[in-house]
Design a protein around this motif. Structure first.
Motif, PDB file in Angstrom:
ATOM      1  N   GLY A 312       0.826  -1.206   0.000  1.00  0.00           N
ATOM      2  CA  GLY A 312       0.000   0.000   0.000  1.00  0.00           C
ATOM      3  C   GLY A 312       0.856   1.250   0.000  1.00  0.00           C
ATOM      4  N   ALA A 313       0.356   2.301  -0.614  1.00  0.00           N
ATOM      5  CA  ALA A 313       1.133   3.533  -0.791  1.00  0.00           C
ATOM      6  C   ALA A 313       1.533   4.179   0.520  1.00  0.00           C
ATOM      7  N   GLN A 314       0.721   4.005   1.565  1.00  0.00           N
ATOM      8  CA  GLN A 314       0.982   4.689   2.838  1.00  0.00           C
ATOM      9  C   GLN A 314       1.830   3.863   3.798  1.00  0.00           C
ATOM     10  N   SER A 315       2.249   2.695   3.388  1.00  0.00           N
ATOM     11  CA  SER A 315       3.016   1.818   4.274  1.00  0.00           C
ATOM     12  C   SER A 315       4.330   2.463   4.704  1.00  0.00           C
ATOM     13  N   LYS A 316       4.682   2.265   5.958  1.00  0.00           N
ATOM     14  CA  LYS A 316       5.942   2.760   6.507  1.00  0.00           C
ATOM     15  C   LYS A 316       7.018   1.666   6.513  1.00  0.00           C
ATOM     16  N   ALA A 317       6.706   0.532   5.931  1.00  0.00           N
ATOM     17  CA  ALA A 317       7.642  -0.586   5.928  1.00  0.00           C
ATOM     18  C   ALA A 317       8.927  -0.217   5.200  1.00  0.00           C
ATOM     19  N   GLN A 318      10.024  -0.805   5.636  1.00  0.00           N
ATOM     20  CA  GLN A 318      11.325  -0.544   5.041  1.00  0.00           C
ATOM     21  C   GLN A 318      12.022  -1.861   4.706  1.00  0.00           C
ATOM     22  N   SER A 319      12.958  -1.776   3.788  1.00  0.00           N
ATOM     23  CA  SER A 319      13.766  -2.946   3.455  1.00  0.00           C
ATOM     24  C   SER A 319      14.421  -3.480   4.722  1.00  0.00           C
ATOM     25  N   GLY A 320      14.360  -4.803   4.905  1.00  0.00           N
ATOM     26  CA  GLY A 320      14.945  -5.423   6.083  1.00  0.00           C
ATOM     27  C   GLY A 320      13.950  -5.676   7.201  1.00  0.00           C
ATOM     28  N   ASP A 321      12.765  -5.068   7.142  1.00  0.00           N
ATOM     29  CA  ASP A 321      11.744  -5.320   8.163  1.00  0.00           C
ATOM     30  C   ASP A 321      11.305  -6.782   8.127  1.00  0.00           C
ATOM     31  N   TRP A 322      10.897  -7.274   9.278  1.00  0.00           N
ATOM     32  CA  TRP A 322      10.357  -8.631   9.362  1.00  0.00           C
ATOM     33  C   TRP A 322       8.846  -8.613   9.264  1.00  0.00           C
ATOM     34  N   VAL A 323       8.301  -9.626   8.618  1.00  0.00           N
ATOM     35  CA  VAL A 323       6.854  -9.764   8.481  1.00  0.00           C
ATOM     36  C   VAL A 323       6.457 -11.166   8.927  1.00  0.00           C
ATOM     37  N   VAL A 324       5.197 -11.345   9.307  1.00  0.00           N
ATOM     38  CA  VAL A 324       4.664 -12.655   9.660  1.00  0.00           C
ATOM     39  C   VAL A 324       3.891 -13.187   8.463  1.00  0.00           C
ATOM     40  N   ILE A 325       4.295 -14.345   7.976  1.00  0.00           N
ATOM     41  CA  ILE A 325       3.597 -14.967   6.849  1.00  0.00           C
ATOM     42  C   ILE A 325       2.338 -15.664   7.349  1.00  0.00           C
ATOM     43  N   PHE A 326       2.466 -16.448   8.404  1.00  0.00           N
ATOM     44  CA  PHE A 326       1.265 -16.935   9.082  1.00  0.00           C
ATOM     45  C   PHE A 326       1.573 -17.194  10.552  1.00  0.00           C
ATOM     46  N   GLY A 327       0.516 -17.138  11.345  1.00  0.00           N
ATOM     47  CA  GLY A 327       0.615 -17.371  12.780  1.00  0.00           C
ATOM     48  C   GLY A 327      -0.705 -17.893  13.291  1.00  0.00           C
ATOM     49  N   ASN A 328      -1.013 -17.599  14.538  1.00  0.00           N
ATOM     50  CA  ASN A 328      -2.264 -18.127  15.098  1.00  0.00           C
ATOM     51  C   ASN A 328      -3.470 -17.228  14.844  1.00  0.00           C
ATOM     52  N   GLY A 329      -3.248 -16.087  14.208  1.00  0.00           N
ATOM     53  CA  GLY A 329      -4.347 -15.204  13.840  1.00  0.00           C
ATOM     54  C   GLY A 329      -4.799 -14.253  14.919  1.00  0.00           C
ATOM     55  N   SER A 330      -4.192 -14.314  16.096  1.00  0.00           N
ATOM     56  CA  SER A 330      -4.687 -13.516  17.224  1.00  0.00           C
ATOM     57  C   SER A 330      -4.477 -12.026  17.049  1.00  0.00           C
ATOM     58  N   HIS A 331      -3.559 -11.629  16.186  1.00  0.00           N
ATOM     59  CA  HIS A 331      -3.316 -10.207  15.930  1.00  0.00           C
ATOM     60  C   HIS A 331      -3.887  -9.759  14.587  1.00  0.00           C
ATOM     61  N   GLY A 332      -4.545 -10.675  13.902  1.00  0.00           N
ATOM     62  CA  GLY A 332      -5.095 -10.348  12.593  1.00  0.00           C
ATOM     63  C   GLY A 332      -4.280 -10.882  11.443  1.00  0.00           C
ATOM     64  N   GLU A 333      -3.166 -11.546  11.731  1.00  0.00           N
ATOM     65  CA  GLU A 333      -2.300 -12.068  10.684  1.00  0.00           C
ATOM     66  C   GLU A 333      -2.940 -13.262   9.971  1.00  0.00           C
ATOM     67  N   PHE A 334      -2.423 -13.579   8.814  1.00  0.00           N
ATOM     68  CA  PHE A 334      -2.863 -14.770   8.095  1.00  0.00           C
ATOM     69  C   PHE A 334      -2.540 -16.007   8.929  1.00  0.00           C
ATOM     70  N   THR A 335      -3.330 -17.054   8.728  1.00  0.00           N
ATOM     71  CA  THR A 335      -3.113 -18.324   9.417  1.00  0.00           C
ATOM     72  C   THR A 335      -2.744 -19.404   8.397  1.00  0.00           C
ATOM     73  N   ALA A 336      -2.347 -20.566   8.891  1.00  0.00           N
ATOM     74  CA  ALA A 336      -2.091 -21.697   7.993  1.00  0.00           C
ATOM     75  C   ALA A 336      -3.372 -22.082   7.254  1.00  0.00           C
ATOM     76  N   ASP A 337      -4.526 -21.900   7.914  1.00  0.00           N
ATOM     77  CA  ASP A 337      -5.807 -22.152   7.242  1.00  0.00           C
ATOM     78  C   ASP A 337      -5.988 -21.200   6.065  1.00  0.00           C
ATOM     79  N   ASP A 338      -5.641 -19.928   6.256  1.00  0.00           N
ATOM     80  CA  ASP A 338      -5.767 -18.938   5.180  1.00  0.00           C
ATOM     81  C   ASP A 338      -4.873 -19.301   3.999  1.00  0.00           C
TER      82      ASP A 338
END
Length: 367
Positions: A312-338
């Motif tokens: 997204g255009a407004q993202s503050k993300a920078q090169s080198g940042d870590w992201v969650v590909i999937f987890g338990n979903g408790s924070h809104g992240e994608f899950t293995a089910d997704d």
């Protein structure tokens, strides 16, 4: 480090305790396939500490690895074909499954200084492993040199609780148990239930249940049984990766091999340092990552070592940042089910396919 799997061992323990209480009987923790991608030895030890009575693996080499790690709990290896090193299994006190007269003969021949511990696998309707046409040929003579400690089968549709085939398999299993008892083996461990049956079919619990996917906190079938949260299960795996690159891209820019997708507006794209060589499904469409408190969906085809997400255009993300590909979903992240849904597959495949070049990190709690 560019990517990592974080395994919450406290979640494994929670799930084992919950499933054993639900079953009301012994529990075999299924740790085949490197514990569904979570790590064979650490998960096995966590399961035992939580009360698992048995460990189950597909391959003999998996069982040997557990013994070499110092694990003394009972272990069953059930995909041990004729020609295998049955003497090694006997030496290491590894229970083996027998699904044919040929296998029984070889196991019997290997039982020299002490008898092999055997679980008879019977086909009650899965039409995969197990005695079927040869069952009526089995006699007490075939079993005289081995110790029959168990008899088991596998449900084909336990994740569909209302299906008549489940009752048919249960009845068939009971009949086959009686035949073994008629040979004098009256104290065998009967086990039929997988994760779905453990949760939904208490009549099939018998002497022991075998819990695989549910032990890792994932639902056997989200559509028919509900998701992890509704089943009070705690997903144990979180997959994280670093963003190799973040860059501004104008609208209508094609992305990836084949230019299968293009940006729809001026935006920022993030290049994630994982690809199908690491287990990210190439056909995934509709999943992505959790970055800076929001979901960013993948765009373009997954490559061998990387894939791209639209931040997204407004993202503050920078090169080198870590992201969650999937987890338990408790924070809104994608899950293995997704990711499973986005890849036209199941959560089992998502977690087990994460490749060996992604290190496993073990923690008491992930969140």
């Amino acid at each position: 480090m560019r990517a990592e799997v974080i395994v919450d061992l406290s979640a494994i323990k929670h799930n084992v305790e919950l499933l054993k209480k639900t079953a009301g009987t012994k529990l075999l923790a299924v740790v085949k396939a490197d514990a569904y991608g979570h790590g064979l030895v650490p998960v096995a030890k966590a399961a035992i500490s939580a009360g698992a009575d048995y460990l189950g693996v597909a391959l003999l080499e998996e069982a040997i690895a557990l013994r070499e790690a110092g694990i003394e709990a009972p272990i069953l290896a059930w995909l041990v074909q004729p020609g295998s090193d049955f003497k090694k299994a006997i030496e290491l006190d590894i229970d083996v499954a027998a699904a044919s007269l040929k296998a029984l003969q070889e196991i019997s021949d290997a039982s020299e200084s002490k008898k092999a511990r055997v679980h008879l696998e019977v086909d009650t309707g899965m039409t995969r492993g197990g005695f079927l046409s040869e069952w009526d040929q089995l006699t007490a003579e075939h079993l005289k040199n081995v110790e029959v400690v168990g008899i088991f089968s596998h449900f084909a549709r336990a994740d569909e609780p209302g299906e008549a085939q489940n009752d048919e398999q249960l009845a068939r299993f009971n009949d086959m148990v009686e035949r073994v008892r008629s040979f004098g083996f009256t104290n065998v461990i009967r086990h039929l239930s997988n994760s779905a049956a453990t949760i939904k079919n208490h009549a099939a619990a018998f002497d022991m249940v075998r819990t695989g996917i549910a032990m890792y906190g994932l639902s056997p079938d989200v559509k028919t049984l509900g998701n992890s949260q509704s089943l009070a299960l705690r997903p144990a795996m979180q997959l994280r990766a670093a963003m190799y690159l973040v860059k501004d891209v104008p609208a209508d820019t094609p992305v990836g091999y084949g230019a299968s997708e293009s940006t729809t507006a001026d935006t920022k794209l993030g290049v994630i340092a994982m690809g199908y060589a690491d287990g990210i499904p190439r056909i995934a469409h509709g999943a992505g990552v959790w970055s800076a408190g929001k979901k960013a969906f993948s765009i373009g085809r997954v490559s061998m070592d990387q894939f791209v997400v639209d931040l997204g255009a407004q993202s503050k993300a920078q090169s080198g940042d870590w992201v969650v590909i999937f987890g338990n979903g408790s924070h809104g992240e994608f899950t293995a089910d997704d990711w499973g849904a986005a890849s036209q597959t199941i959560n089992y495949e998502i977690v087990t396919r994460i490749g060996p070049r992604v290190p496993r990190i073990y923690a008491a709690h992930v969140y």
